[in-house]
Design an enzyme around this catalytic site. Structure first.
Site, short mmCIF file in Angstrom:
data_model
loop_
_atom_site.label_atom_id
_atom_site.label_comp_id
_atom_site.label_asym_id
_atom_site.label_seq_id
_atom_site.Cartn_x
_atom_site.Cartn_y
_atom_site.Cartn_z
N ASP A 46 0.82 -1.21 0.00
CA ASP A 46 0.00 0.00 0.00
C ASP A 46 0.85 1.26 0.00
O ASP A 46 2.06 1.23 0.23
CB ASP A 46 -0.92 0.01 1.23
N LYS A 68 -3.53 3.72 -2.51
CA LYS A 68 -4.76 4.47 -2.68
C LYS A 68 -4.59 5.86 -2.09
O LYS A 68 -3.99 6.04 -1.04
CB LYS A 68 -5.93 3.75 -2.00
N MET A 183 -6.35 9.97 10.04
CA MET A 183 -6.59 10.69 8.79
C MET A 183 -7.71 11.72 8.96
O MET A 183 -8.64 11.78 8.16
CB MET A 183 -6.94 9.71 7.67
#
Length: 496
Positions: A46, A68, A183
């Site tokens: 990732d 992503k 986040m």
């Protein structure tokens, strides 16, 4: 093991390891996770995985980027799930590498369920989650008997239509001492508003940590009333964690990581050889983010047939390195050559003697070798000293065991690292590292001189400085001695 896909019967060959890579500092990966990487045949990784951790993968391992971003997906989750199954039908050891801990907002439950549905064997390897590690690297433990005995990790974005987290705000505000939001920068005003609305005091301490555990780590402190405005002013972005609670007040006393002498430094070490770099390790220990570039691999080459036929006739064999010794005996084994045909005395440097002995032969220091009828075994680079060898030993033959080549598989990884990091210092440990970096940058489409502009440039000795001068004419810092200690001392003294 058999499985089905789109109505077709196919075989599962291998197993998938769902591995947490930790928050960024590669030394924080678990032993079990590192072993999975070292034995992997293919790794699906990732965006928040530090690409440097892929250096531990074996030669030939396939890398697949599944990264992503909030505004776009390189591979969608459905494609990643299917790709794991597909790769498990091709390879025995497949690693799905995820940042932090795969079980903490890492969608490992969905991926494991998909593997189970398709009858693919798997293991889940936990990792250190960023909500704990980033806080600790900023000097704040997430629990403390005097400041907070409960701790929660909370996603700052979910499947809500408007992107705002739909949470039990009353329970979070009143029932948890310390909360880590993952986040959460985009929703920070909403988070602060909801916590105050449900009973948290506006002056409750808040800490934002961006790129936690990296040397480029940034920390911003405030409270629920002002942290949103401060984040806008300081242009704070993800990847970040938001830590809310009175425990944040401990940072002033317990801040340890940012006191390291090279904290905040983004250093590129130009490489000209494969294997681990002691210089890079030492710089990282002192707090720097270190990128080693380019990445090299060693390729064994087969010797000339005539040389193999002459092997029993040599009276002396000199091995120039442990790796050349291992490659020599590996070639004999692959060619099914009886090692009893070797009647020569074997010689090597102090570091090579043990390698020779590991293959069942006694060996002598290279200083004891006399002239003529000598076979010199080494890598292709030794041919640069061919004249010196013949002057020293007289009649010589040369067995080239292999050569180093740039591993282009790592170029996309370096490109990503260079984009995300802000390199301020470039260190050249040797003359060959100058040519190596020039070649690597060329392969990336970068200009050598333009890349060095605005960066602190350091070399390990005058000989390296002379080699760099052929490529780059601007100011260069030269270490007092051509040693690791001297270049580290220079890096600590001279700031960009």
């Amino acid at each position: 093991m058999a499985a089905w896909r789109e109505g077709r019967h196919y075989m599962i060959k291998g197993k998938v390891w769902l591995v947490g890579a930790g928050p960024g500092d590669i030394s924080l990966i678990t032993v079990k996770g590192l072993n999975a990487i070292k034995n992997a045949e293919v790794i699906l990784y990732d965006r928040l995985v530090n690409p440097k951790i892929l250096d531990f993968a074996p030669d030939g391992c396939e890398f697949i980027y599944c990264g992503k971003l909030p505004d776009r997906h390189f591979l969608r989750q459905e494609a990643i799930n299917q790709l794991m199954v597909d790769k498990a039908s091709e390879f025995e050891r497949v690693v799905r590498l995820k940042g932090g801990d795969p079980g903490v907002f890492g969608r490992v439950g969905e991926e494991a369920a998909f593997l189970a549905e398709h009858e693919v064997p798997y293991e889940i390897v936990p990792g250190i989650t960023s909500g704990i590690a980033a806080a600790m690297y900023a000097g704040v433990p997430v629990t403390h008997r005097e400041f907070g005995e409960s701790f929660a990790v909370v996603t700052a974005h979910d499947k809500s239509v408007d992107g705002k987290p739909n949470l039990n705000w009353e329970g979070i505000a009143n029932g948890i001492d310390t909360v880590a939001f993952y986040m959460g920068i985009a929703n920070l005003p909403f988070i602060c508003e909801k916590l105050i609305e449900h009973g948290k005091a506006p002056d409750t301490p808040v800490m934002l940590v961006q790129w936690g555990t990296y040397s480029r780590q940034k920390v911003l402190q405030g409270n629920l009333a002002n942290i949103s405005a401060l984040a806008v002013k300081e242009k704070f972005n993800n990847p970040s964690i938001t830590l809310v609670g009175n425990i944040v007040s401990l940072r002033e006393k317990l801040n340890w990581f940012e006191k390291k002498p090279l904290f905040g430094r983004q250093i590129l070490v130009a490489r000209s050889s494969s294997g681990a770099s002691e210089l890079a390790e030492r710089l990282a220990e002192r707090g720097a983010d270190v990128i080693e570039f380019p990445k090299w691999k060693y390729e064994i080459v087969m010797p000339d047939v005539q040389l193999l036929e002459k092997l029993p006739g040599f009276k002396k064999i000199l091995f120039t390195s442990p790796r050349s010794c291992d490659a020599f005996f590996k070639t004999l084994k692959e060619r099914k050559i009886d090692i009893r045909k070797i009647t020569a005395d074997l010689y090597g440097s102090s570091t090579t003697l043990s390698a020779i002995e590991n293959h069942g032969f006694s060996a002598l220091p290279k200083e004891q070798i006399d002239k003529d009828n000598v076979l010199i075994v080494g890598e292709e680079s030794m041919l640069a000293d061919k004249l010196s060898f013949t002057q020293q030993f007289g009649s010589c033959d040369f067995w080239i065991t292999g050569h180093k080549v740039m591993d282009d598989k790592y170029l996309p990884l370096f490109e990503r690292m260079l984009q995300e990091a802000d390199i301020d210092t470039v260190i050249f440990p040797s003359s060959s590292s100058v040519r190596g970096l020039d070649q690597g940058l060329t392969n990336l489409g970068e200009n050598f001189g333009a890349f060095l502009q605005g960066k602190q440039t350091m070399v390990m000795g005058k000989q390296t400085a002379a080699a760099l001068n052929d490529f780059y004419k601007d100011h260069v810092e030269i270490a007092e001695k051509p040693t690791i200690e001297s270049i580290i001392q220079l890096a600590e003294q001279v700031r960009p």
